[in-house]
Design a protein around this motif. Structure first.
Motif, PDB file in Angstrom:
ATOM      1  N   VAL A   1       0.870  -1.182   0.000  1.00  0.00           N
ATOM      2  CA  VAL A   1       0.000   0.000   0.000  1.00  0.00           C
ATOM      3  C   VAL A   1       0.901   1.224   0.000  1.00  0.00           C
ATOM      4  CG1 VAL A   1      -0.270  -0.197   2.531  1.00  0.00           C
ATOM      5  CG2 VAL A   1      -1.804   1.278   1.238  1.00  0.00           C
ATOM      6  N   GLY A   2       0.805   1.998  -1.081  1.00  0.00           N
ATOM      7  CA  GLY A   2       1.705   3.142  -1.178  1.00  0.00           C
ATOM      8  C   GLY A   2       1.095   4.282  -1.961  1.00  0.00           C
TER       9      GLY A   2
ATOM     10  N   ASP B   1     -13.253  -5.655   0.453  1.00  0.00           N
ATOM     11  CA  ASP B   1     -14.396  -6.521   0.748  1.00  0.00           C
ATOM     12  C   ASP B   1     -14.956  -7.126  -0.544  1.00  0.00           C
ATOM     13  OD1 ASP B   1     -16.395  -7.567   2.569  1.00  0.00           O
ATOM     14  OD2 ASP B   1     -17.789  -6.219   1.545  1.00  0.00           O
ATOM     15  N   ARG B   2     -15.058  -6.306  -1.577  1.00  0.00           N
ATOM     16  CA  ARG B   2     -15.569  -6.795  -2.874  1.00  0.00           C
ATOM     17  C   ARG B   2     -14.646  -7.885  -3.434  1.00  0.00           C
ATOM     18  NH1 ARG B   2     -18.678  -3.663  -6.934  1.00  0.00           N
ATOM     19  NH2 ARG B   2     -18.501  -4.689  -8.946  1.00  0.00           N
ATOM     20  N   SER B   3     -13.358  -7.663  -3.304  1.00  0.00           N
ATOM     21  CA  SER B   3     -12.395  -8.659  -3.778  1.00  0.00           C
ATOM     22  C   SER B   3     -12.555  -9.975  -3.017  1.00  0.00           C
ATOM     23  CB  SER B   3     -10.969  -8.107  -3.612  1.00  0.00           C
ATOM     24  OG  SER B   3     -10.017  -9.125  -3.683  1.00  0.00           O
ATOM     25  N   ARG B   4     -12.720  -9.857  -1.700  1.00  0.00           N
ATOM     26  CA  ARG B   4     -12.883 -11.071  -0.875  1.00  0.00           C
ATOM     27  C   ARG B   4     -14.148 -11.822  -1.272  1.00  0.00           C
ATOM     28  NH1 ARG B   4     -10.455  -8.579   3.651  1.00  0.00           N
ATOM     29  NH2 ARG B   4     -12.312  -7.326   3.934  1.00  0.00           N
ATOM     30  N   ARG B   5     -15.226 -11.078  -1.498  1.00  0.00           N
ATOM     31  CA  ARG B   5     -16.518 -11.718  -1.784  1.00  0.00           C
ATOM     32  C   ARG B   5     -16.545 -12.359  -3.161  1.00  0.00           C
ATOM     33  NH1 ARG B   5     -19.985  -8.283  -2.640  1.00  0.00           N
ATOM     34  NH2 ARG B   5     -19.066  -6.334  -1.972  1.00  0.00           N
ATOM     35  N   THR B   6     -15.914 -11.703  -4.132  1.00  0.00           N
ATOM     36  CA  THR B   6     -16.052 -12.163  -5.516  1.00  0.00           C
ATOM     37  C   THR B   6     -14.852 -12.987  -5.988  1.00  0.00           C
ATOM     38  OG1 THR B   6     -14.986 -10.172  -6.364  1.00  0.00           O
ATOM     39  CG2 THR B   6     -17.389 -10.109  -6.089  1.00  0.00           C
ATOM     40  N   GLY B   7     -13.729 -12.862  -5.293  1.00  0.00           N
ATOM     41  CA  GLY B   7     -12.543 -13.615  -5.708  1.00  0.00           C
ATOM     42  C   GLY B   7     -11.699 -12.901  -6.748  1.00  0.00           C
ATOM     43  N   VAL B   8     -12.187 -11.753  -7.267  1.00  0.00           N
ATOM     44  CA  VAL B   8     -11.356 -11.013  -8.238  1.00  0.00           C
ATOM     45  C   VAL B   8     -10.246 -10.305  -7.470  1.00  0.00           C
ATOM     46  CG1 VAL B   8     -13.305 -10.652  -9.790  1.00  0.00           C
ATOM     47  CG2 VAL B   8     -12.688  -8.839  -8.177  1.00  0.00           C
ATOM     48  N   SER B   9      -9.216  -9.904  -8.192  1.00  0.00           N
ATOM     49  CA  SER B   9      -8.110  -9.223  -7.517  1.00  0.00           C
ATOM     50  C   SER B   9      -8.593  -7.873  -6.988  1.00  0.00           C
ATOM     51  CB  SER B   9      -6.944  -9.013  -8.480  1.00  0.00           C
ATOM     52  OG  SER B   9      -7.276  -8.003  -9.414  1.00  0.00           O
ATOM     53  N   THR B  10      -7.864  -7.340  -6.028  1.00  0.00           N
ATOM     54  CA  THR B  10      -8.251  -6.041  -5.466  1.00  0.00           C
ATOM     55  C   THR B  10      -8.191  -4.957  -6.543  1.00  0.00           C
ATOM     56  OG1 THR B  10      -5.969  -5.754  -4.742  1.00  0.00           O
ATOM     57  CG2 THR B  10      -7.547  -6.578  -3.104  1.00  0.00           C
TER      58      THR B  10
ATOM     59  N   GLY C   1      -0.433 -14.458  -2.324  1.00  0.00           N
ATOM     60  CA  GLY C   1      -0.988 -14.170  -0.994  1.00  0.00           C
ATOM     61  C   GLY C   1      -0.598 -12.806  -0.457  1.00  0.00           C
ATOM     62  N   ILE C   2      -0.214 -11.900  -1.360  1.00  0.00           N
ATOM     63  CA  ILE C   2       0.143 -10.536  -0.943  1.00  0.00           C
ATOM     64  C   ILE C   2      -1.048  -9.630  -1.201  1.00  0.00           C
ATOM     65  CG2 ILE C   2       1.669  -8.568  -1.380  1.00  0.00           C
ATOM     66  CD1 ILE C   2       3.833 -10.623  -2.237  1.00  0.00           C
ATOM     67  N   LEU C   3      -1.515  -8.951  -0.152  1.00  0.00           N
ATOM     68  CA  LEU C   3      -2.673  -8.069  -0.287  1.00  0.00           C
ATOM     69  C   LEU C   3      -2.230  -6.748  -0.904  1.00  0.00           C
ATOM     70  CD1 LEU C   3      -5.699  -7.603   0.408  1.00  0.00           C
ATOM     71  CD2 LEU C   3      -4.902  -6.510   2.503  1.00  0.00           C
ATOM     72  N   TYR C   4      -2.853  -6.401  -2.014  1.00  0.00           N
ATOM     73  CA  TYR C   4      -2.508  -5.153  -2.700  1.00  0.00           C
ATOM     74  C   TYR C   4      -3.658  -4.164  -2.546  1.00  0.00           C
ATOM     75  CZ  TYR C   4      -1.794  -1.855  -6.502  1.00  0.00           C
ATOM     76  OH  TYR C   4      -1.643  -0.694  -7.220  1.00  0.00           O
ATOM     77  N   ALA C   5      -3.358  -3.014  -1.944  1.00  0.00           N
ATOM     78  CA  ALA C   5      -4.366  -1.952  -1.847  1.00  0.00           C
ATOM     79  C   ALA C   5      -4.189  -1.064  -3.079  1.00  0.00           C
ATOM     80  CB  ALA C   5      -4.167  -1.155  -0.565  1.00  0.00           C
ATOM     81  N   PRO C   6      -5.170  -1.043  -3.994  1.00  0.00           N
ATOM     82  CA  PRO C   6      -4.978  -0.378  -5.288  1.00  0.00           C
ATOM     83  C   PRO C   6      -4.563   1.081  -5.145  1.00  0.00           C
ATOM     84  CG  PRO C   6      -6.973  -1.685  -5.303  1.00  0.00           C
ATOM     85  CD  PRO C   6      -6.488  -1.682  -3.887  1.00  0.00           C
ATOM     86  N   ASP C   7      -3.494   1.443  -5.896  1.00  0.00           N
ATOM     87  CA  ASP C   7      -2.895   2.781  -5.714  1.00  0.00           C
ATOM     88  C   ASP C   7      -3.890   3.903  -5.936  1.00  0.00           C
ATOM     89  OD1 ASP C   7      -3.066   2.424  -8.492  1.00  0.00           O
ATOM     90  OD2 ASP C   7      -0.898   2.206  -8.749  1.00  0.00           O
ATOM     91  N   PHE C   8      -4.731   3.778  -6.989  1.00  0.00           N
ATOM     92  CA  PHE C   8      -5.581   4.931  -7.290  1.00  0.00           C
ATOM     93  C   PHE C   8      -6.710   5.111  -6.272  1.00  0.00           C
ATOM     94  CE2 PHE C   8      -7.201   1.584 -10.150  1.00  0.00           C
ATOM     95  CZ  PHE C   8      -8.545   1.555  -9.820  1.00  0.00           C
ATOM     96  N   CYS C   9      -6.935   4.106  -5.439  1.00  0.00           N
ATOM     97  CA  CYS C   9      -7.865   4.299  -4.317  1.00  0.00           C
ATOM     98  C   CYS C   9      -7.139   4.891  -3.112  1.00  0.00           C
ATOM     99  CB  CYS C   9      -8.472   2.961  -3.904  1.00  0.00           C
ATOM    100  SG  CYS C   9      -9.549   2.255  -5.134  1.00  0.00           S
ATOM    101  N   VAL C  10      -5.952   4.355  -2.871  1.00  0.00           N
ATOM    102  CA  VAL C  10      -5.190   4.751  -1.688  1.00  0.00           C
ATOM    103  C   VAL C  10      -4.727   6.202  -1.762  1.00  0.00           C
ATOM    104  CG1 VAL C  10      -2.994   4.360  -0.500  1.00  0.00           C
ATOM    105  CG2 VAL C  10      -4.409   2.404  -1.207  1.00  0.00           C
ATOM    106  N   ASN C  11      -4.239   6.619  -2.949  1.00  0.00           N
ATOM    107  CA  ASN C  11      -3.570   7.919  -3.023  1.00  0.00           C
ATOM    108  C   ASN C  11      -4.468   9.011  -3.631  1.00  0.00           C
ATOM    109  OD1 ASN C  11      -3.515   7.730  -5.824  1.00  0.00           O
ATOM    110  ND2 ASN C  11      -1.386   7.023  -5.906  1.00  0.00           N
TER     111      ASN C  11
ATOM    112  N   GLY D   1     -10.241   5.687   3.315  1.00  0.00           N
ATOM    113  CA  GLY D   1     -10.147   4.395   4.017  1.00  0.00           C
ATOM    114  C   GLY D   1     -11.403   3.561   3.841  1.00  0.00           C
ATOM    115  N   VAL D   2     -12.547   4.228   3.838  1.00  0.00           N
ATOM    116  CA  VAL D   2     -13.822   3.521   3.658  1.00  0.00           C
ATOM    117  C   VAL D   2     -13.874   2.902   2.261  1.00  0.00           C
ATOM    118  CG1 VAL D   2     -16.336   3.809   3.606  1.00  0.00           C
ATOM    119  CG2 VAL D   2     -14.954   5.077   5.279  1.00  0.00           C
TER     120      VAL D   2
END
Ligand code: NAD
Ligand code: VAL
Length: 305
Positions: free
Chosen positions: A217-218, A282-291, A237-247, A274-275
């Motif tokens: 996450v950066g 959560d969407r990624s977890r539910r659907t199985g698609v990448s974050t 198994g590495i959780l990626y927080a998508p850059d364009f959401c984070v920044n 953050g929300v």
């Protein structure tokens, strides 16, 4: 945080408290209880109240169920008016903890487990003393047959920094007590969180096999060399927080300025970042698609007529 299994860690604390309840003066210094204390506890280790306690600490369980795990090293600490206080280190996990028995006049000590990133061990001890004493008073006031105790789990975080400009890296390291590594070595550093905040294309075919982080996450734009790398991170198994959401904070702030909103309004919107990230994960977890795909789907849904 060095503990790999929280349940195991809580069990370890439970064991320590039960052990301390059972072994007067053995694992820790035994002192006669002193009730009705009104002054601040004195500890031998230059105690200070922990700084920045608000909101960061978590109480994560109670001390009631013994675990089968054996403690590592327990060092007794003398604190006026407390029956037993021990600083504990578990060699296997690197876990550092404090176990406090305040007063068992009315019964065995019962208290909670708090996990917090204390500035130092003294601060953790002082927090444990205050909490344990509060439990004694709570049990006594409620007419219970219990004493007061508490256990503290000391969270440790190490900051490692890299910058192509060594003066910048050194300045940050000096200010925050961080360790400096070469920029080309940074992606391969074993860590919990890798935060790419310089140029993009940090996750590439070349760096991917070397990544040893749990989360990426950066602030940088285009952290992934290609969209396909999102699925590869997921497979690793590495959780990626998508850059364009984070920044997105700067962009949100700029729109707020264009709209003429005040800074409080802007800040409130920036805090929604953050929300949004949580929704994406959560969407990624539910659907199985990448974050990354989950974030792109959410964005594209707004672009559709
Ligand atoms: N500033 C913002 O508000 C903002 C918002 C969203 C995204 N971004 C993105 O974040 C990134 C950084 O922006 P910034 O405004 O902080 O820039 P900056 O120039 O203020 O800081 C970037 C830092 O990264 C260092 N750097 C460059 N390449 C590096 C590398 N390969 N390894 C290690 N360090 C390296 C630079 O020396 C510099 O210290 C860019 O990708 C930018 O597009 C910035
Ligand atoms: C360009 C600006 C809005 C900012 N640096 C961003 O990338 O979000």
């Amino acid at each position: 945080m060095v503990v790999s299994n929280l349940t195991q860690a809580v069990g370890f604390f439970n064991y320590l408290l039960v052990l301390a309840n059972r072994l007067p003066g053995d694992a820790a210094t035994h002192r006669p209880p002193q009730r009705h204390r009104t002054r601040r506890p004195r500890v031998d280790t230059d105690g200070r109240m922990p700084a920045g306690m608000s909101g960061l600490d978590r109480d994560i369980g109670h001390l009631s169920v013994p675990s089968v795990r054996m403690p590592g090293m327990m060092t007794p600490i003398h604190a006026d008016g407390f029956e037993q206080v021990a600083l504990c280190r578990d060699e296997e996990t690197g876990l550092r903890s404090v176990v406090v028995i305040h007063d068992t006049t009315l019964g065995p000590a019962l208290g909670g487990v708090r996990m917090h990133a204390y500035p130092d061990e003294d601060a953790a001890v002082v927090d444990g003393l205050w909490l344990a004493e509060a439990m004694t008073l709570k049990a006594a006031a409620a007419g219970l047959g219990l004493g007061g105790g508490w256990s503290i789990m000391i969270e440790a975080a190490e900051l490692i920094v890299a910058d192509t400009d060594p003066r910048r890296a050194d300045a940050v390291a000096a200010r925050h007590g961080a360790r400096v590594v070469a920029p080309e070595a940074a992606p391969a550093v074993a860590c919990d969180v890798l935060a790419p905040c310089g140029l993009g294309s940090v996750v590439t075919d070349q760096t991917l096999p070397w990544l040893e982080c749990r989360i990426i996450v950066g602030g940088a734009n285009n952290v992934l060399a290609t969209p396909a790398h999102a699925a590869m991170l997921q497979a690793r198994g590495i959780l990626y927080a998508p850059d364009f959401c984070v920044n997105a904070g700067d962009l949100i702030f700029l729109e707020e300025q264009l709209l003429g909103h005040d800074s409080a309004h802007a800040e409130a919107r920036v805090r929604q970042v953050g929300v949004r990230v949580a929704e994406v994960l959560d969407r990624s977890r539910r659907t199985g698609v990448s974050t990354a795909d989950a974030a792109t789907e959410l964005a594209r849904a707004r672009l559709r007529p």
